[in-house]
Structures are given as structure tokens and as C-alpha cells.
Design a protein around this motif. Sequence first.
Motif, PDB file in Angstrom:
ATOM      1  N   MET A   1      29.865 -47.943  30.072  1.00  0.00           N
ATOM      2  CA  MET A   1      29.019 -48.923  29.677  1.00  0.00           C
ATOM      3  C   MET A   1      27.894 -48.183  28.509  1.00  0.00           C
ATOM      4  SD  MET A   1      27.722 -50.877  33.067  1.00  0.00           S
ATOM      5  CE  MET A   1      27.235 -52.247  32.443  1.00  0.00           C
ATOM      6  N   THR A   2      27.711 -48.878  27.475  1.00  0.00           N
ATOM      7  CA  THR A   2      26.742 -48.236  26.560  1.00  0.00           C
ATOM      8  C   THR A   2      25.389 -48.695  26.775  1.00  0.00           C
ATOM      9  OG1 THR A   2      27.149 -50.266  25.083  1.00  0.00           O
ATOM     10  CG2 THR A   2      28.474 -48.476  24.500  1.00  0.00           C
ATOM     11  N   GLN A   3      24.564 -47.805  26.691  1.00  0.00           N
ATOM     12  CA  GLN A   3      23.164 -48.022  26.920  1.00  0.00           C
ATOM     13  C   GLN A   3      22.410 -49.030  25.840  1.00  0.00           C
ATOM     14  OE1 GLN A   3      20.735 -44.375  27.359  1.00  0.00           O
ATOM     15  NE2 GLN A   3      21.667 -44.197  29.507  1.00  0.00           N
ATOM     16  N   ASN A   4      21.658 -50.048  26.338  1.00  0.00           N
ATOM     17  CA  ASN A   4      21.130 -50.950  25.538  1.00  0.00           C
ATOM     18  C   ASN A   4      19.628 -51.464  25.955  1.00  0.00           C
ATOM     19  OD1 ASN A   4      21.764 -52.412  27.995  1.00  0.00           O
ATOM     20  ND2 ASN A   4      23.144 -54.051  26.844  1.00  0.00           N
ATOM     21  N   ILE A   5      19.024 -50.581  26.782  1.00  0.00           N
ATOM     22  CA  ILE A   5      17.921 -50.885  27.354  1.00  0.00           C
ATOM     23  C   ILE A   5      16.992 -49.855  27.100  1.00  0.00           C
ATOM     24  CG2 ILE A   5      16.335 -50.978  29.294  1.00  0.00           C
ATOM     25  CD1 ILE A   5      18.693 -52.460  30.986  1.00  0.00           C
ATOM     26  N   GLY A   6      15.693 -49.999  26.251  1.00  0.00           N
ATOM     27  CA  GLY A   6      14.844 -49.006  25.773  1.00  0.00           C
ATOM     28  C   GLY A   6      13.888 -48.941  26.989  1.00  0.00           C
TER      29      GLY A   6
ATOM     30  N   ALA B   2      17.854 -50.737  35.156  1.00  0.00           N
ATOM     31  CA  ALA B   2      17.074 -49.495  34.815  1.00  0.00           C
ATOM     32  C   ALA B   2      17.543 -48.301  34.987  1.00  0.00           C
ATOM     33  CB  ALA B   2      15.582 -49.748  35.239  1.00  0.00           C
ATOM     34  N   TYR B   3      18.118 -48.267  35.995  1.00  0.00           N
ATOM     35  CA  TYR B   3      18.689 -46.637  36.221  1.00  0.00           C
ATOM     36  C   TYR B   3      20.040 -46.555  35.300  1.00  0.00           C
ATOM     37  CZ  TYR B   3      21.154 -42.819  38.467  1.00  0.00           C
ATOM     38  OH  TYR B   3      21.933 -41.850  39.124  1.00  0.00           O
ATOM     39  N   ALA B   4      20.643 -47.268  35.354  1.00  0.00           N
ATOM     40  CA  ALA B   4      22.033 -47.054  34.532  1.00  0.00           C
ATOM     41  C   ALA B   4      21.588 -47.394  32.839  1.00  0.00           C
ATOM     42  CB  ALA B   4      23.029 -48.248  34.702  1.00  0.00           C
ATOM     43  N   GLY B   5      20.525 -47.854  32.583  1.00  0.00           N
ATOM     44  CA  GLY B   5      20.194 -48.012  31.177  1.00  0.00           C
ATOM     45  C   GLY B   5      21.024 -48.955  30.368  1.00  0.00           C
TER      46      GLY B   5
ATOM     47  N   CYS C  61      22.454 -53.356  30.448  1.00  0.00           N
ATOM     48  CA  CYS C  61      22.161 -54.705  31.126  1.00  0.00           C
ATOM     49  C   CYS C  61      23.606 -55.291  30.621  1.00  0.00           C
ATOM     50  CB  CYS C  61      20.997 -55.189  30.591  1.00  0.00           C
ATOM     51  SG  CYS C  61      21.144 -57.073  31.358  1.00  0.00           S
ATOM     52  N   PRO C  62      24.212 -55.919  31.916  1.00  0.00           N
ATOM     53  CA  PRO C  62      25.546 -56.742  31.327  1.00  0.00           C
ATOM     54  C   PRO C  62      25.275 -58.019  30.462  1.00  0.00           C
ATOM     55  CG  PRO C  62      25.862 -55.959  33.559  1.00  0.00           C
ATOM     56  CD  PRO C  62      24.435 -55.515  33.006  1.00  0.00           C
TER      57      PRO C  62
END
Length: 68
Positions: free
Chosen positions: A1-6, A45-48, A50-51
Motif C-alpha cells: 500500500m502506498t502512503q497517502n496520509i500526512g 494512522a499506523y499504516a500511513g 487509507c484505502p
Amino acid sequence: MTQNIGNADRIVRLAMGIGFFAFLLLVPAPIRWLGILGFIPLLTAYAGSCPMYNVLGIDTRRTAARRG
């Protein structure tokens, strides 16, 4: 999964997750199940990542972080 949460988004998700999780300890039994919902923002938040953000094409990271 690509990170998409700042970072700001992560902080808000952590606060929401902890707030919902507190329901398990502080409120009466009929609405205690809401505390289980607190695991969702904590995990994202931990994974950084969000699907739902992936589906909607949202990325809250800074521009420099998106490039790398």
C-alpha cells in the motif's frame, strides 16, 4: 500500500482513535461497541495509508513527500 496520509492527518486519526477507544472503558454497555470503531483510525494512522483515500484519489502528504 502506498502512503497517502500526512502528519497532520495522522495526528487527527490518532486522536479520534483514542477517543473512540475510550468508549470501551468509560460509557455504559449499550453504546460501548463504538469503541471498536476506534481501531480503524488507529490502524490507518499506523499504516500511513487509507484505502478510502486511494479510491477517492486523495493524498494529504506534503508535495516533497509525494515525489519520493
